[in-house]
Design a protein around this motif. Sequence first.
Motif, short mmCIF file in Angstrom:
data_model
loop_
_atom_site.label_atom_id
_atom_site.label_comp_id
_atom_site.label_asym_id
_atom_site.label_seq_id
_atom_site.Cartn_x
_atom_site.Cartn_y
_atom_site.Cartn_z
N ILE A 1 3.28 4.43 -7.72
CA ILE A 1 3.93 3.33 -8.45
C ILE A 1 2.91 2.24 -8.72
O ILE A 1 2.28 1.72 -7.78
CB ILE A 1 5.12 2.77 -7.64
N GLN A 2 2.72 1.91 -9.99
CA GLN A 2 1.78 0.85 -10.37
C GLN A 2 2.42 -0.52 -10.13
O GLN A 2 3.44 -0.86 -10.74
CB GLN A 2 1.39 1.00 -11.84
N PHE A 3 1.81 -1.27 -9.25
CA PHE A 3 2.42 -2.53 -8.84
C PHE A 3 1.32 -3.46 -8.35
O PHE A 3 0.57 -3.12 -7.43
CB PHE A 3 3.45 -2.26 -7.74
N GLU A 4 1.17 -4.63 -8.96
CA GLU A 4 0.13 -5.59 -8.59
C GLU A 4 0.76 -6.79 -7.88
O GLU A 4 1.94 -7.11 -8.11
CB GLU A 4 -0.65 -6.06 -9.81
N ALA A 5 -0.02 -7.44 -7.05
CA ALA A 5 0.47 -8.63 -6.35
C ALA A 5 -0.65 -9.65 -6.26
O ALA A 5 -1.83 -9.28 -6.18
CB ALA A 5 0.97 -8.27 -4.95
N ILE A 6 -0.27 -10.92 -6.25
CA ILE A 6 -1.28 -11.97 -6.12
C ILE A 6 -0.74 -13.07 -5.22
O ILE A 6 0.42 -13.48 -5.32
CB ILE A 6 -1.69 -12.53 -7.50
N TYR A 7 -1.59 -13.53 -4.30
CA TYR A 7 -1.22 -14.54 -3.32
C TYR A 7 -1.53 -15.93 -3.86
O TYR A 7 -2.62 -16.19 -4.36
CB TYR A 7 -1.99 -14.29 -2.03
N VAL A 8 -0.54 -16.85 -3.78
CA VAL A 8 -0.70 -18.19 -4.36
C VAL A 8 -0.64 -19.30 -3.31
O VAL A 8 -0.47 -20.47 -3.65
CB VAL A 8 0.36 -18.44 -5.45
N GLY A 9 -0.76 -18.95 -2.03
CA GLY A 9 -0.79 -19.97 -1.00
C GLY A 9 0.60 -20.46 -0.64
O GLY A 9 1.57 -19.71 -0.63
N TYR A 10 0.72 -21.76 -0.37
CA TYR A 10 2.01 -22.33 0.02
C TYR A 10 2.00 -23.82 -0.29
O TYR A 10 0.96 -24.43 -0.58
CB TYR A 10 2.30 -22.09 1.51
N ARG A 11 3.18 -24.41 -0.28
CA ARG A 11 3.33 -25.83 -0.61
C ARG A 11 2.56 -26.69 0.39
O ARG A 11 2.57 -26.43 1.59
CB ARG A 11 4.81 -26.20 -0.58
N LYS B 1 0.83 -1.22 0.00
CA LYS B 1 0.00 0.00 0.00
C LYS B 1 0.86 1.26 0.00
O LYS B 1 0.53 2.26 -0.64
CB LYS B 1 -0.93 -0.02 1.21
N LYS B 2 2.02 1.23 0.71
CA LYS B 2 2.93 2.37 0.70
C LYS B 2 3.50 2.62 -0.68
O LYS B 2 3.65 3.76 -1.12
CB LYS B 2 4.06 2.13 1.71
N ILE B 3 3.83 1.53 -1.37
CA ILE B 3 4.38 1.64 -2.72
C ILE B 3 3.36 2.28 -3.66
O ILE B 3 3.67 3.21 -4.42
CB ILE B 3 4.80 0.25 -3.25
N LYS B 4 2.12 1.82 -3.57
CA LYS B 4 1.08 2.36 -4.45
C LYS B 4 0.75 3.82 -4.10
O LYS B 4 0.37 4.59 -4.97
CB LYS B 4 -0.18 1.48 -4.36
N SER B 5 0.89 4.17 -2.83
CA SER B 5 0.60 5.55 -2.44
C SER B 5 1.61 6.53 -3.02
O SER B 5 1.36 7.74 -3.08
CB SER B 5 0.59 5.67 -0.91
N ASN B 6 2.76 6.05 -3.46
CA ASN B 6 3.77 6.88 -4.11
C ASN B 6 3.57 6.94 -5.62
O ASN B 6 4.47 7.37 -6.34
CB ASN B 6 5.17 6.34 -3.80
#
Length: 663
Positions: free
Chosen positions: A486-496, A479-484
């Motif tokens: 900067i266009q940046f997306e993220a997606i959570y893929v769980g874990y092994r 959220k800090k990055i986007k508030s500056n």
Amino acid sequence: MNLLRIELFDPCLLSSIQEDLLIKNILRTHDPDFRYKIDAGHLLLVAESTMHFISPKFSYPQSNCMNSWNIEVFGLEEKLGYTIKKISHEIFCKCNEDGNLHEETMMLFETLGPFRWDAKVVLTLAAVVSIYGEFWLIMQLVHCNSLAALTAALKQMPRELNMLTLQCRALNLLLDTMIEAANLVLDFEGLPLQQELLDDEAIVVTKSKMNSDSSNIAAWTLFSLVYKLSGLCNDLREKLHTCQMQIDRQFPEKIRDLFKVAHFHNQEVLRVLFSLKNDLPLKDSSQEKYYGIQELKNKVVLLLISKPELFSVEEIFYLVRQMHDHPLHKKIGGSYAILWVPIPSSHTWSLTDELNFQFLSNSLPWFSIRRPWSLHSAVVNFIRQEWIYKNEPVMVVLSTDGVVTNLNATDMVWLWGAKAFPFSASREKELWEQENRILQLLIHGIDPLLTNWVEEGKHFCIYGSDNISWIREFNGSLKKIKSNGIQFEAIYVGYRNPSKDVENVLDISIEENLSISLSTTKMKWFWLRLESIKSSVARVEQAAHYNKSLQHVLRLLDACETSNDWMIIGEGSSTDVVILKGREVQECLNLVPELAENVTKLGLFDAMTCAMGPPLPVKPCYHNEILPSEEGLTEETVFCSRCKRPVEKFVVYQCNVTESAEQ
């Protein structure tokens, strides 16, 4: 009801010369039409089940027989019931008429002429049993059912069975022996590669015993027929055992030899493996039809070998997406075919195994072996030993000429789907040499959103963790990055190997408006791809050692195996990525807001690369990088291999033309 007709013509009293002549006359009527295909085994099972209700001596009927009215018949212009009725008319009605019984019997064989020997025997048996079963049904109901009583009167049946006790006992014994003989005939006809693996003497001697089956001629002098037929059964059983032993010795070597040479097509290989006992061994549930192996001619065949339960539901769906719903399927789908060959863990099929197979084979959009439990043991042993099948799914690839080109193409299918055609081991190496977009490799076919990010060239990251506190901290930095700006997306893929806890993580992500998450099904697809990448890399790592994508994959796998908290970040179209784990992730993200100017100038990925590198030297290093023209003209930022700073771009033209010696 006149069940018997005794004449002076008694086959039990024939001389050997007369018997040989009778056999030759019967053989002249044998003119099989190979378009006629009858499931003789199922029909025999129905006959046995019918006799169980007449006499407890007979085995209890199988459940699949009682629940199925459909006996498979192909090529006949008339219904099977009509054929059986016509044969029963030949046997019973003409036996009540005056005439030459021998000639009438030969007419019956003429009727049976177009059928194979096993079908002749079972059709005749079915005709007798159907009439006999009808007779018993009426006689059992005659005293308590008016319809049965009136029907018995019209047929002129006796009102009491006591009058026929001896005849019925003899007929039951005869039918029992006939069923035994029929089973032996079916066993012999089902022996694989008779003509190729049995010597001529074994075939001639055994078939001569089969063709002496006098029980098909008529039902007269019952006890003497039982005596003779029992002797024939004992002799045939002995000959059949000899044939089976001979085939069991030679069949495994026959299969191994088959794969030592190339063929003009794949038909001989597929015939020996799957079509020795069944002319239509393939099942296509999507069209609700049965097919012969000729349907696979001139196609690359992927033999999907697994337990009867196949994969998990998520894996099955993903396999359908990769091979059946793939964009290339319409273009090249006719060039390959999947054939499912289920093999249970034990040597026998349990009821659960059979139910799993029936359910899945009726749901999947590819071929399956119609009766996998009837595969010859030598074929199953060959698959286990030579193709190294150890109860984990494998895809053995047969080329159009029947040569094994890949002992396991499963990972290729998971990663590239139909693009991996023709699925050979050499094609796998070729695909890795071409692979240069690591993010696309990781998420291909999983989610349309991720695919769009790659195609649009967006910066985004994929991250995994089982720690909700780490996930909250990670999303706070995002959220800090986007508030500056900067266009940046993220997606959570769980874990092994996720447990039920992953559901709690997803619920919290939705409730607290954290980053986008894959569904649990798509998470399993992602980790399936990652495992397939690991397995595939292990096979081709040495051959493609210098491939940049492979190096990134190895680092990602190491990150996943040594830490549950990791991140991979890059641009959709880029050939490079940053892979971080544990505290490295947070340290990197904390630097991004401070690099807003560099992000604007260099882009997020390159700015992060600079920020994470060693301290920059004060003086210029004046190092030169000479790149090939195509790479040198790229729009991407190039970093100095020595000081890791972005370099200025110059164009140098070099002439490499050699002057002519004559000048």
